[in-house]
Design a protein around this motif. Structure first.
Motif, PDB file in Angstrom:
ATOM      1  N   LYS A 257      40.241  18.756  71.527  1.00 44.70           N
ATOM      2  CA  LYS A 257      39.517  18.036  72.583  1.00 44.70           C
ATOM      3  C   LYS A 257      38.365  18.864  73.137  1.00 44.70           C
ATOM      4  O   LYS A 257      38.401  20.094  73.115  1.00 44.70           O
ATOM      5  N   ALA A 258      37.368  18.168  73.645  1.00 43.45           N
ATOM      6  CA  ALA A 258      36.286  18.850  74.359  1.00 43.45           C
ATOM      7  C   ALA A 258      36.772  19.138  75.776  1.00 43.45           C
ATOM      8  O   ALA A 258      37.524  18.356  76.352  1.00 43.45           O
ATOM      9  N   LEU A 259      36.357  20.243  76.300  1.00 46.01           N
ATOM     10  CA  LEU A 259      36.748  20.596  77.663  1.00 46.01           C
ATOM     11  C   LEU A 259      35.504  21.063  78.400  1.00 46.01           C
ATOM     12  O   LEU A 259      34.767  21.919  77.908  1.00 46.01           O
ATOM     13  N   TRP A 260      35.248  20.439  79.546  1.00 47.22           N
ATOM     14  CA  TRP A 260      34.053  20.799  80.314  1.00 47.22           C
ATOM     15  C   TRP A 260      34.483  21.475  81.610  1.00 47.22           C
ATOM     16  O   TRP A 260      35.405  21.021  82.279  1.00 47.22           O
ATOM     17  N   THR A 261      33.746  22.509  81.964  1.00 49.26           N
ATOM     18  CA  THR A 261      33.918  23.083  83.298  1.00 49.26           C
ATOM     19  C   THR A 261      32.536  23.200  83.920  1.00 49.26           C
ATOM     20  O   THR A 261      31.538  23.294  83.201  1.00 49.26           O
ATOM     21  N   ALA A 262      32.507  23.175  85.237  1.00 49.12           N
ATOM     22  CA  ALA A 262      31.216  23.208  85.930  1.00 49.12           C
ATOM     23  C   ALA A 262      30.393  24.401  85.470  1.00 49.12           C
ATOM     24  O   ALA A 262      30.920  25.498  85.286  1.00 49.12           O
ATOM     25  N   GLY A 263      29.095  24.168  85.234  1.00 49.72           N
ATOM     26  CA  GLY A 263      28.238  25.244  84.745  1.00 49.72           C
ATOM     27  C   GLY A 263      26.958  25.341  85.545  1.00 49.72           C
ATOM     28  O   GLY A 263      26.798  24.670  86.575  1.00 49.72           O
ATOM     29  N   LYS A 264      26.065  26.190  85.048  1.00 46.10           N
ATOM     30  CA  LYS A 264      24.789  26.397  85.749  1.00 46.10           C
ATOM     31  C   LYS A 264      23.644  25.960  84.842  1.00 46.10           C
ATOM     32  O   LYS A 264      23.779  25.989  83.622  1.00 46.10           O
ATOM     33  N   PRO A 265      22.503  25.594  85.432  1.00 45.03           N
ATOM     34  CA  PRO A 265      21.351  25.224  84.612  1.00 45.03           C
ATOM     35  C   PRO A 265      20.990  26.324  83.622  1.00 45.03           C
ATOM     36  O   PRO A 265      21.090  27.515  83.954  1.00 45.03           O
TER      37      PRO A 265
ATOM     38  N   LEU B 173      30.354   8.525  81.385  1.00 42.92           N
ATOM     39  CA  LEU B 173      30.194   9.768  80.619  1.00 42.92           C
ATOM     40  C   LEU B 173      31.397  10.660  80.928  1.00 42.92           C
ATOM     41  O   LEU B 173      31.555  11.140  82.045  1.00 42.92           O
ATOM     42  N   ARG B 174      32.264  10.824  79.922  1.00 42.57           N
ATOM     43  CA  ARG B 174      33.488  11.600  80.121  1.00 42.57           C
ATOM     44  C   ARG B 174      33.638  12.580  78.975  1.00 42.57           C
ATOM     45  O   ARG B 174      33.016  12.408  77.924  1.00 42.57           O
TER      46      ARG B 174
ATOM     47  N   TRP C 192      31.999  11.514  70.525  1.00 38.62           N
ATOM     48  CA  TRP C 192      33.410  11.388  70.909  1.00 38.62           C
ATOM     49  C   TRP C 192      33.660  10.026  71.520  1.00 38.62           C
ATOM     50  O   TRP C 192      32.885   9.561  72.335  1.00 38.62           O
ATOM     51  N   ARG C 193      34.714   9.378  71.064  1.00 38.12           N
ATOM     52  CA  ARG C 193      35.107   8.092  71.640  1.00 38.12           C
ATOM     53  C   ARG C 193      36.607   8.116  71.883  1.00 38.12           C
ATOM     54  O   ARG C 193      37.386   8.282  70.930  1.00 38.12           O
ATOM     55  N   GLU C 194      36.968   7.900  73.152  1.00 40.98           N
ATOM     56  CA  GLU C 194      38.386   7.873  73.545  1.00 40.98           C
ATOM     57  C   GLU C 194      39.155   9.028  72.929  1.00 40.98           C
ATOM     58  O   GLU C 194      40.224   8.851  72.340  1.00 40.98           O
ATOM     59  N   GLY C 195      38.565  10.189  73.015  1.00 36.33           N
ATOM     60  CA  GLY C 195      39.258  11.396  72.588  1.00 36.33           C
ATOM     61  C   GLY C 195      39.149  11.692  71.104  1.00 36.33           C
ATOM     62  O   GLY C 195      39.520  12.779  70.660  1.00 36.33           O
ATOM     63  N   ALA C 196      38.635  10.749  70.314  1.00 39.00           N
ATOM     64  CA  ALA C 196      38.503  11.004  68.871  1.00 39.00           C
ATOM     65  C   ALA C 196      37.060  11.414  68.573  1.00 39.00           C
ATOM     66  O   ALA C 196      36.124  10.853  69.128  1.00 39.00           O
ATOM     67  N   ARG C 197      36.950  12.408  67.702  1.00 43.28           N
ATOM     68  CA  ARG C 197      35.593  12.849  67.359  1.00 43.28           C
ATOM     69  C   ARG C 197      35.127  12.108  66.106  1.00 43.28           C
ATOM     70  O   ARG C 197      35.758  12.185  65.054  1.00 43.28           O
ATOM     71  N   LEU C 198      34.008  11.389  66.206  1.00 43.25           N
ATOM     72  CA  LEU C 198      33.499  10.594  65.082  1.00 43.25           C
ATOM     73  C   LEU C 198      32.442  11.352  64.286  1.00 43.25           C
ATOM     74  O   LEU C 198      32.228  11.082  63.103  1.00 43.25           O
ATOM     75  N   VAL C 199      31.740  12.268  64.958  1.00 44.26           N
ATOM     76  CA  VAL C 199      30.726  13.077  64.267  1.00 44.26           C
ATOM     77  C   VAL C 199      31.012  14.532  64.597  1.00 44.26           C
ATOM     78  O   VAL C 199      31.247  14.852  65.756  1.00 44.26           O
TER      79      VAL C 199
END
Lengths: 410, 324
Positions: A28-36, A360-361, A403-410
């Motif tokens: 899965k992709a995991l995002w955490t807050a970042g900086k510009p 956008l998730r 990514w769509r509903e947790g599945a990676r298509l590309v």
């Protein structure tokens, strides 16, 4: 390309952007807050296309084509596709609608548009409630004109009573007859039958008047001309529930592109003048236009490799749609936020999709490298339609992941 | 198919600017036209004005491929081919495979396999002859005998040849073309030829339903008043009014058309005293041209027909590499 640890990505919303650091957590992709940062990677929500076809107008669609084309669309960043009802047979029965509404694996979700009138003939209102139950979120005449104002008005009244959305392509059926290109200097030079802009503007006015009188929610499709835009802007200023879209092709090509009888630029509605194109581009950011559509209409080489008059109308655009968006942003026509509004948020609203479908998730996004370029060649198209008028163009924006509903298509 | 020898912008020219096909007059220069006029002249016996038979294209096969019915144009092409001693094949497309569902391209490839050196093609759709030209083998040549509303280059060339023979240099002339301009491949090619040859002014005359919508794009001045348009012209060309135009509601009646836009003696009197009258044929007497004008000594309509054979011979021999 996989995420590197701490890869910096800018998330694009219709309003405002945010930076995140991304990484893979298992699958899965995991995002955490970042900086510009100076990263050229952006994440976009799934796109919603309000006008799509699997094949040329009035052609049958095989199941394998349906699967392949909607999977190709998903890989190019589309989440939802509104299918025009001018398939063969047309989508005027629940059985036909159900055949297209089926959810397919790793594919963009197809939403068949129901035929507004039976057989798209413009004579009898179609069974809208039954079609809605079979998955039709809105009703359209595709490119067929609706000549009878009486039938049109009744369809509006009925649709308003049953709270149905109507998508219409404004075109005068009489002026459209036999037309191949825009009425402009190129038509005179090539000796081709032409359609004037008034074939559209007169219909925009007619539809707006009827919509106002009946109170129906009306979405105008494939706007091409400057005069139509002012009519739409005026209707919006008066508070009428009217929205409008433009084909991506019309933001980049003009009637001059048919020079030399180029059938790849034979599209419907026809490509209009530079002045029209400038106005359409302007209308993307001033709120007159609500959506950009692909109007993807794939056609075989046999269908396009013909004398101009006999070649099919339509362009295959799903492969280049997002990259043309990147070009609009690069050219300073719109911002990425506008793009998200025009291709995700607004069209989802117009089609009546749940807002979550374009959220956008981290399990639902398209990752685009905005600074990478790619050459459009027949070999790197995913669509089954080789009739892409942008072949030989070099375009910005390379899709890195989908990514769509947790599945990676590309 | 290897088309590397073809000019990227002008599909009828080679990369070094020579004529390979004749599809329209697009991209042609004055020297191309003058060369064809000189060659055409060499096919006319100066004493008798008769066409001379020459063995220039002996052993060459020319296929006349007419998708649209035509007797006159086809006959002049055929006569030109015979006068050049070519082998001639006429394909009756009404009874051919095209009607049985064979694609146009398959038809073309089959004919090509029968060792054709040149196709003379007439087709009802604009751009179709250019399309065929893009798909023939590199050694095969294509001549346009009229495609839709787009082009009819040999008709325009023969008209220019006629003007030069009878009136001299075109540079200082005002030419008025009357009638259905919008739907006329003849007018489009004539306008292009006149522009290439530097005519001083090209006028088109007719009601707006029959005029181009953007005359400036074609480099012409449009007149809706016949008297005004014809005044001071050196050459007046009347075009055939097709019956379909009336049926399509573009004019109210042929009688009203004749009254307002027909080439009558009274209107011709407004042109220069030595103005000549041309018509590409076939004529509708008392529709676009008064019988009296067509039969007068100002009319050069029959010369046009003879010159038409010579000019087609010139184009064919130039394309197929014969020289004189």
């Amino acid at each position: 390309m996989d995420f590197q640890l701490g890869q910096s990505i800018q998330l694009i919303h219709a309003q405002g952007n945010e930076w995140v650091d991304a990484q893979l957590d298992g699958s899965k992709a995991l995002w955490t807050a970042g900086k510009p940062s100076d990263s050229s990677l952006i994440a976009l929500p799934p796109m919603v296309d309000l006008s799509f076809r699997f094949n040329s107008r009035n052609s049958s669609v095989s199941r394998s084509r349906q699967l392949k084309e909607s999977q190709a669309a998903a890989k190019r960043g589309f989440g939802h596709l509104a299918l025009q009802p001018d398939t063969s047979p047309c989508i005027d029965t629940p059985a036909e609608a159900e055949a297209y509404a089926e959810i397919l694996p790793q594919a963009a979700r197809v939403h068949p548009l129901g035929a507004l009138t039976q057989g798209l003939l413009g004579e009898h209102i179609a069974t809208m409630d039954a079609l809605e139950q079979a998955g039709c979120l809105a009703f359209s005449m595709a490119d067929q004109p609706l000549n009878s104002t009486q039938v049109l008005r009744n369809a509006f009244l009925y649709a308003q009573s049953r709270q149905k959305r109507i998508f219409l392509h404004p075109v005068d059926g009489y002026l459209a007859q036999g037309a191949q290109v825009h009425l402009g200097p190129m038509a005179d030079i090539l000796g081709l039958a032409a359609i004037p802009a008034s074939a559209e503007t007169s219909q925009v006015a007619r539809l707006i008047h009827l919509a106002e009188e009946t109170g129906v929610s009306l979405h105008l499709q494939h706007i091409t001309s400057v005069k139509s835009l002012s009519l739409i802007a005026q209707a919006k200023a008066e508070g009428l529930p009217i929205t409008a879209d433009v084909d991506i092709t019309h933001l980049f090509l003009t009637d001059k592109d048919v020079q030399g009888f180029a059938t790849c630029a034979k599209v419907w509605p026809v490509l209009r003048s530079q002045r029209d194109q400038d106005a359409l581009r302007q209308a993307l950011s001033d709120g007159t236009l609500d959506a950009i559509v692909s109007n993807h209409t794939p056609a075989s080489n046999d269908a396009k490799n013909q004398p101009f008059a006999q070649a099919r109308f339509g362009a295959s655009t799903l492969d280049v749609f997002l990259s043309l968006g990147a070009k609009l942003v690069l050219d300073g026509v719109i911002t990425w936020n506008h793009w998200v509004a025009l291709t995700s948020v607004n069209p989802a609203k117009i089609l009546g999709l749940h807002p979550q479908s374009v959220q956008l998730r981290q399990d639902q996004f398209t990752l685009l490298d905005t600074q990478a370029w790619w050459p459009v060649t027949p070999d790197n198209l995913l669509s089954m339609g080789p009739n892409n008028p942008f072949i030989q163009w070099e375009l910005p924006g390379v899709i890195q992941q989908v990514w769509r509903e947790g599945a990676r298509l590309v | 198919m290897n088309n590397s020898h073809i000019h990227p912008r002008y599909p009828q020219l080679t990369t070094d600017g020579k004529l390979h096909h004749l599809l329209s007059l697009d991209g042609l220069k004055e020297h191309h036209l003058v060369d064809l006029f000189d060659l055409a002249k060499s096919f006319i016996d100066p004493n008798t004005d008769q066409i001379i038979k020459v063995p220039l294209l002996r052993g060459k096969t020319i296929v006349n491929l007419f998708f649209e019915p035509s007797t006159r144009t086809r006959t002049t092409f055929e006569l030109a081919e015979i006068k050049l001693s070519a082998d001639v094949v006429n394909l009756d497309i009404e009874t051919s495979a095209a009607k049985k569902g064979e694609s146009l391209l398959d038809t073309l490839h089959n004919l090509q396999a029968m060792q054709a050196d040149m196709f003379v093609i007439r087709h009802q759709d604009s751009g179709s002859v250019e399309y065929f030209a893009r798909h023939v083998d590199p050694h095969v040549h294509v001549m346009n005998a009229g495609d839709g509303w787009h082009a009819h280059p040999t008709q325009a060339l023969l008209d220019m040849f006629t003007i030069r023979e009878l009136k001299g240099d075109i540079h200082d002339m005002t030419i008025a073309i009357m009638g259905d301009i919008k739907h006329s491949r003849v007018a489009r090619s004539q306008i292009q030829a006149l522009s290439i040859l530097g005519a001083r002014e090209i006028r088109v005359i007719g009601p707006r339903t029959l005029l181009p919508d953007f005359p400036q794009a074609l480099g012409v001045h449009a007149y809706t008043d016949a008297e005004e348009g014809i005044s001071g012209a050196d050459v007046v060309i009347a075009l055939r009014l097709q019956k379909e135009r009336m049926q399509g509601g573009l004019i109210p009646s042929t009688r009203e058309f004749f009254n307002t836009y027909g080439l009558t003696r009274e209107r011709l009197a407004l042109a220069k005293p030595d103005a000549i009258v041309m018509h590409p044929g076939p004529m509708n007497r008392n529709v676009e041209i008064a019988s009296g004008v067509a039969d007068s000594d100002r009319a050069v309509i029959l010369q046009q027909v003879t010159y038409g054979i010579a000019i087609r011979m010139a184009v064919m021999s130039r394309l197929l590499g014969g020289s004189r």
